[in-house]
Design a protein around this motif. Sequence first.
Motif, PDB file in Angstrom:
ATOM      1  N   ASN A 168       0.812  -1.089  -0.059  1.00  0.00           N
ATOM      2  CA  ASN A 168      -0.021  -0.192   0.096  1.00  0.00           C
ATOM      3  C   ASN A 168       0.958   1.105   0.041  1.00  0.00           C
ATOM      4  O   ASN A 168       0.620   2.089  -0.917  1.00  0.00           O
ATOM      5  CB  ASN A 168      -0.879  -0.053   1.321  1.00  0.00           C
ATOM      6  CG  ASN A 168      -2.165  -1.064   1.125  1.00  0.00           C
ATOM      7  OD1 ASN A 168      -1.596  -2.202   1.328  1.00  0.00           O
ATOM      8  ND2 ASN A 168      -3.199  -0.795   0.896  1.00  0.00           N
ATOM      9  N   VAL A 179      -2.586   8.007  -6.352  1.00  0.00           N
ATOM     10  CA  VAL A 179      -3.717   8.201  -5.193  1.00  0.00           C
ATOM     11  C   VAL A 179      -4.500   6.861  -5.097  1.00  0.00           C
ATOM     12  O   VAL A 179      -5.385   6.594  -6.127  1.00  0.00           O
ATOM     13  CB  VAL A 179      -4.740   9.371  -5.639  1.00  0.00           C
ATOM     14  CG1 VAL A 179      -5.744   9.549  -4.762  1.00  0.00           C
ATOM     15  CG2 VAL A 179      -3.792  10.619  -6.018  1.00  0.00           C
ATOM     16  N   VAL A 180      -4.432   6.254  -4.190  1.00  0.00           N
ATOM     17  CA  VAL A 180      -4.904   4.854  -3.777  1.00  0.00           C
ATOM     18  C   VAL A 180      -6.390   5.286  -3.183  1.00  0.00           C
ATOM     19  O   VAL A 180      -6.208   5.843  -1.926  1.00  0.00           O
ATOM     20  CB  VAL A 180      -3.979   3.909  -3.232  1.00  0.00           C
ATOM     21  CG1 VAL A 180      -4.687   2.542  -3.063  1.00  0.00           C
ATOM     22  CG2 VAL A 180      -2.757   3.682  -4.046  1.00  0.00           C
ATOM     23  N   ASN A 181      -7.444   4.588  -3.574  1.00  0.00           N
ATOM     24  CA  ASN A 181      -8.629   4.504  -2.657  1.00  0.00           C
ATOM     25  C   ASN A 181      -9.101   3.369  -2.210  1.00  0.00           C
ATOM     26  O   ASN A 181      -9.247   3.239  -0.806  1.00  0.00           O
ATOM     27  CB  ASN A 181      -9.830   4.823  -3.666  1.00  0.00           C
ATOM     28  CG  ASN A 181      -9.909   6.245  -4.285  1.00  0.00           C
ATOM     29  OD1 ASN A 181      -9.090   7.122  -3.513  1.00  0.00           O
ATOM     30  ND2 ASN A 181      -9.828   6.584  -5.652  1.00  0.00           N
ATOM     31  N   ASN A 182      -9.181   1.958  -2.608  1.00  0.00           N
ATOM     32  CA  ASN A 182      -9.167   0.985  -2.098  1.00  0.00           C
ATOM     33  C   ASN A 182      -8.107   0.166  -1.218  1.00  0.00           C
ATOM     34  O   ASN A 182      -7.686  -0.692  -1.730  1.00  0.00           O
ATOM     35  CB  ASN A 182      -9.912  -0.104  -3.188  1.00  0.00           C
ATOM     36  CG  ASN A 182     -10.790  -1.094  -2.181  1.00  0.00           C
ATOM     37  OD1 ASN A 182     -10.870  -1.430  -1.192  1.00  0.00           O
ATOM     38  ND2 ASN A 182     -11.651  -1.616  -2.951  1.00  0.00           N
ATOM     39  N   HIS A 183      -7.662   0.712  -0.147  1.00  0.00           N
ATOM     40  CA  HIS A 183      -6.662   0.244   0.618  1.00  0.00           C
ATOM     41  C   HIS A 183      -6.707  -1.157   1.198  1.00  0.00           C
ATOM     42  O   HIS A 183      -5.883  -2.019   0.872  1.00  0.00           O
ATOM     43  CB  HIS A 183      -6.021   1.177   1.842  1.00  0.00           C
ATOM     44  CG  HIS A 183      -5.319   2.384   1.129  1.00  0.00           C
ATOM     45  ND1 HIS A 183      -3.840   2.124   0.870  1.00  0.00           N
ATOM     46  CD2 HIS A 183      -5.706   3.666   0.785  1.00  0.00           C
ATOM     47  CE1 HIS A 183      -3.314   3.395   0.271  1.00  0.00           C
ATOM     48  NE2 HIS A 183      -4.509   4.144   0.523  1.00  0.00           N
ATOM     49  N   PRO A 240      -4.906   2.487  -9.888  1.00  0.00           N
ATOM     50  CA  PRO A 240      -5.634   3.517 -10.437  1.00  0.00           C
ATOM     51  C   PRO A 240      -5.001   4.267 -11.762  1.00  0.00           C
ATOM     52  O   PRO A 240      -4.655   5.547 -11.641  1.00  0.00           O
ATOM     53  CB  PRO A 240      -6.285   4.716  -9.339  1.00  0.00           C
ATOM     54  CG  PRO A 240      -4.877   4.607  -8.327  1.00  0.00           C
ATOM     55  CD  PRO A 240      -4.431   3.123  -8.538  1.00  0.00           C
ATOM     56  N   VAL A 251       1.174   4.272  -2.970  1.00  0.00           N
ATOM     57  CA  VAL A 251       0.929   5.523  -2.203  1.00  0.00           C
ATOM     58  C   VAL A 251       2.096   6.618  -2.653  1.00  0.00           C
ATOM     59  O   VAL A 251       1.711   7.798  -3.211  1.00  0.00           O
ATOM     60  CB  VAL A 251       0.353   5.690  -0.874  1.00  0.00           C
ATOM     61  CG1 VAL A 251       0.436   7.109  -0.578  1.00  0.00           C
ATOM     62  CG2 VAL A 251      -0.579   5.049  -0.668  1.00  0.00           C
TER      63      VAL A 251
END
Length: 361
Positions: free
Chosen positions: A261, A269-273, A312, A265
Motif C-alpha cells: 500500500n 492516489v489509492v482509494n481501496n486500501h 488507479p 501511495v
Amino acid sequence: MTQDHHYNLVSKLKPTRIIIPIILGLAIIVWVISREIKTDILSSLSVTWKSAFWLLIAWCCMLCRDLGYIIRIRILTEKDLNWIQAFRVIMLWEFTSAISPSTVGGTAVAVVFIHKEGLSVGRSTAVVLATSFLDELYFVIMFPLILLIVGNKTLFTTALQGTGISFLNELILFALIGYFIILLWVLLVGYGLFINPEGIRKTIIAFFRLPLIRRWKEAAVNAGDDIVKSSHELKSQSFSFWLKAITVTVLSWTSRYWIFNAILVAFFVVNNHFLIFARQLVTWIMMIISPTPGGSGFAELILGRYISDAIPVDPASAGSIALAMTIIWRIISYYPYLIIGAIIVPGWIQRKFVKPIIEKK
C-alpha cells in the motif's frame, strides 16, 4: 538433538545458497521487463519527495514487522534472550526461510538458533512451535474475515484483459490449497501443544513405522518428545502472556501487508486500501505451495497480475506498472534478508560450533 545433528542442520545454510533465489528472482525480473513491462509507461512514473517519503514508510513497515518478531520472541522466551540475541535469531530465521522453499521454511533450523543462544532444546522447540502456531493462526483467522468483508467475487476477480475466468479459478485453487495446508498445521500443532500431546506423539511414531519412511523413525520419536515437552512449557503460561504474544503477532504481520500500500501511495492516489491489503495477504497464503526458495518468481508473477486492476491507472498500462511495483515490493520485503543473513551466518557458525570444537581440543 545432538551437537553433530545441530551442526549438520546449520552447515547447510551456506551464504552461497543465496545465489539460487537471487538468480531466480533476477531471471523473473528480466523476463518480466522484456515481456510485460513497457519502459515508456514506466518513464511516466515521477520520483518526487512524496514518493521518497512513502517508500521510506514502506521500509518502516518492514522494520515494524521485524521489531514485532523480535519483541514476540523475547515474550515467548520470557526475556531470556536479550535484544541482540533476539535480533540475531530472527535474522537467521528469516534468512533460512528466504533460501528455503515456502513449504519448508526455516522452522526446523530455528530450534538450533534459539538453543545455541542459551535455551534448552525442549524449551527452544516450545518457542518455535508457539511462534509457528501464532503465525499460521493469523492466516487461519484473517482469510475468512477478508472473504466476509471483501467478498469472494471482489477478492478473486480481476478486470484486466487476458485475466478471465481461468485465471480466477487458478487463484481460488492456489489460495484454498495454501489455506487448508495452514489450517491443518494449526489444528495439528494446536491439538498437540494444548490438548493431547501424548496422542500426537503416538500418532507420529506410528506413522513413521510405515516401511517407506521407517528410516526417519528416530527423528519422529524426537519430534514427538519435543511436542510433549513443549506442551508442558506453554500450558503453564498466563493469559497476559498469550495476549501480548497474539497482539504483537497481529501488529507484526499487518505491518508487513501495508508495505505494498505504501509503495502504491508513493506514486498514485489509492482509494481501496483494504482490497490491496487483502490481496497481498492472500498472495502470501498462495506462496505456501511455491517450490522455489522464498517463493522467488512465484510471488512476483502472482501478485503482479493479481493486484494490477486495483491500481488507479489506464488498464492498458496497469499490468506493467503492477509488475514494477511488485519488484520494488520484493526489494524491500525479501532481498534484505539474503544480505543480512549472508553477513551473520558465517560468524555465528564460527562462534557457536567451530570455536567450541577448537577450544575442546
